[in-house]
Design a protein around this motif. Sequence first.
Motif, PDB file in Angstrom:
ATOM      1  N   ASP A   1    -106.961 -39.618 -53.153  1.00  0.00           N
ATOM      2  CA  ASP A   1    -106.951 -41.071 -53.353  1.00  0.00           C
ATOM      3  C   ASP A   1    -107.723 -41.471 -54.611  1.00  0.00           C
ATOM      4  OD1 ASP A   1    -105.514 -41.266 -51.019  1.00  0.00           O
ATOM      5  OD2 ASP A   1    -107.222 -41.883 -49.773  1.00  0.00           O
ATOM      6  N   ALA A   2    -108.829 -40.778 -54.888  1.00  0.00           N
ATOM      7  CA  ALA A   2    -109.654 -41.108 -56.051  1.00  0.00           C
ATOM      8  C   ALA A   2    -109.187 -40.409 -57.320  1.00  0.00           C
ATOM      9  CB  ALA A   2    -111.114 -40.740 -55.773  1.00  0.00           C
TER      10      ALA A   2
ATOM     11  N   ARG B   1    -121.050 -42.800 -54.515  1.00  0.00           N
ATOM     12  CA  ARG B   1    -120.713 -43.117 -53.131  1.00  0.00           C
ATOM     13  C   ARG B   1    -121.733 -42.425 -52.238  1.00  0.00           C
ATOM     14  NH1 ARG B   1    -118.582 -39.764 -49.794  1.00  0.00           N
ATOM     15  NH2 ARG B   1    -117.403 -41.346 -48.687  1.00  0.00           N
TER      16      ARG B   1
ATOM     17  N   SER C   1    -121.487 -38.089 -55.315  1.00  0.00           N
ATOM     18  CA  SER C   1    -121.506 -38.314 -53.870  1.00  0.00           C
ATOM     19  C   SER C   1    -122.846 -37.860 -53.311  1.00  0.00           C
ATOM     20  CB  SER C   1    -120.376 -37.533 -53.191  1.00  0.00           C
ATOM     21  OG  SER C   1    -120.487 -37.619 -51.786  1.00  0.00           O
TER      22      SER C   1
ATOM     23  N   ASP D   1    -108.484 -36.169 -48.487  1.00  0.00           N
ATOM     24  CA  ASP D   1    -107.920 -37.505 -48.696  1.00  0.00           C
ATOM     25  C   ASP D   1    -108.636 -38.224 -49.837  1.00  0.00           C
ATOM     26  OD1 ASP D   1    -106.148 -37.106 -46.635  1.00  0.00           O
ATOM     27  OD2 ASP D   1    -107.327 -38.202 -45.142  1.00  0.00           O
ATOM     28  N   TYR D   2    -109.967 -38.111 -49.863  1.00  0.00           N
ATOM     29  CA  TYR D   2    -110.724 -38.782 -50.920  1.00  0.00           C
ATOM     30  C   TYR D   2    -110.370 -38.204 -52.291  1.00  0.00           C
ATOM     31  CZ  TYR D   2    -114.413 -40.415 -53.942  1.00  0.00           C
ATOM     32  OH  TYR D   2    -115.077 -40.985 -54.995  1.00  0.00           O
TER      33      TYR D   2
ATOM     34  N   LEU E   1    -112.358 -35.305 -46.896  1.00  0.00           N
ATOM     35  CA  LEU E   1    -112.657 -35.013 -48.289  1.00  0.00           C
ATOM     36  C   LEU E   1    -111.381 -34.779 -49.084  1.00  0.00           C
ATOM     37  CD1 LEU E   1    -114.533 -34.481 -50.618  1.00  0.00           C
ATOM     38  CD2 LEU E   1    -114.980 -32.183 -49.715  1.00  0.00           C
TER      39      LEU E   1
ATOM     40  N   PHE F   1    -117.701 -37.656 -45.672  1.00  0.00           N
ATOM     41  CA  PHE F   1    -116.269 -37.847 -45.924  1.00  0.00           C
ATOM     42  C   PHE F   1    -115.443 -37.777 -44.641  1.00  0.00           C
ATOM     43  CE2 PHE F   1    -117.916 -36.277 -49.965  1.00  0.00           C
ATOM     44  CZ  PHE F   1    -117.316 -37.128 -50.868  1.00  0.00           C
TER      45      PHE F   1
END
Length: 243
Positions: free
Chosen positions: A61-62, A45, A29, A57-58, A55, A49
Amino acid sequence: MKRVLVLAGSSEARELIAAISSRFDVVASLAGATRAPLELGCETRVGGFGGVSGLVDYLRDARIDILVDATHPFAAQMTDHGAQAASLAGIAHVVLQREGWVPTAGDNWVFVDRFEEVAQIIPKGCTVFLGTGRQTLGDFANMVNRRLLCRVIDPPQGPFPYDSGRFVVGRPPFSIAEEVAFFQSESVEWLVVKNAGGTRSRSKLDAARQLGLPVVMQRRPALPDVPVVDRVSACVAWLEGQT
């Protein structure tokens, strides 16, 4: 294979990614501060965020298993957000931060916590090299009646914010000889830098010592209470211990 998010932005981040890419699924990132960043050799990316919650959530989700903060030593907000988000997401977290510089014989350094203090130290009428980056310029509004030089990687898209100063475009690293020549050609009398550490930008301090120039050095912000390593090899060993 464990999935690792590397908060990048430092030379150590690039070295770490190269060292672990064959053993981990790596995502990098970048904040997006540099318009043409160097390739990192992994999924990357760019951009923020949206705070700690974004962050978290990321990370979920990732499907990130491990968070490595290898940002610049002065990216204090990102480091703080990373620590909070990793804790909330329940994942392993480590900070990779190189050791800071320490003065040696011949150095003339004055330490400050905030750049607003610099105007109390550097006399008016001096030519000052701000080796602190474009984003810090707002901290020097009180540096009136001094000639300011600020080095940036990308060509500026607007004028220098103060009348008595200008941008200097260049991408590090620079040799000691190059820094000496630059300081002499611009009649630099003082340097202002962050205690970034490492060898990549150390040459300006070596040049200042060679020329007998005084340096104002900003101390690093405090780190959160998380595991911290100061070398890429130590970070690799820490990561291998998480598998």
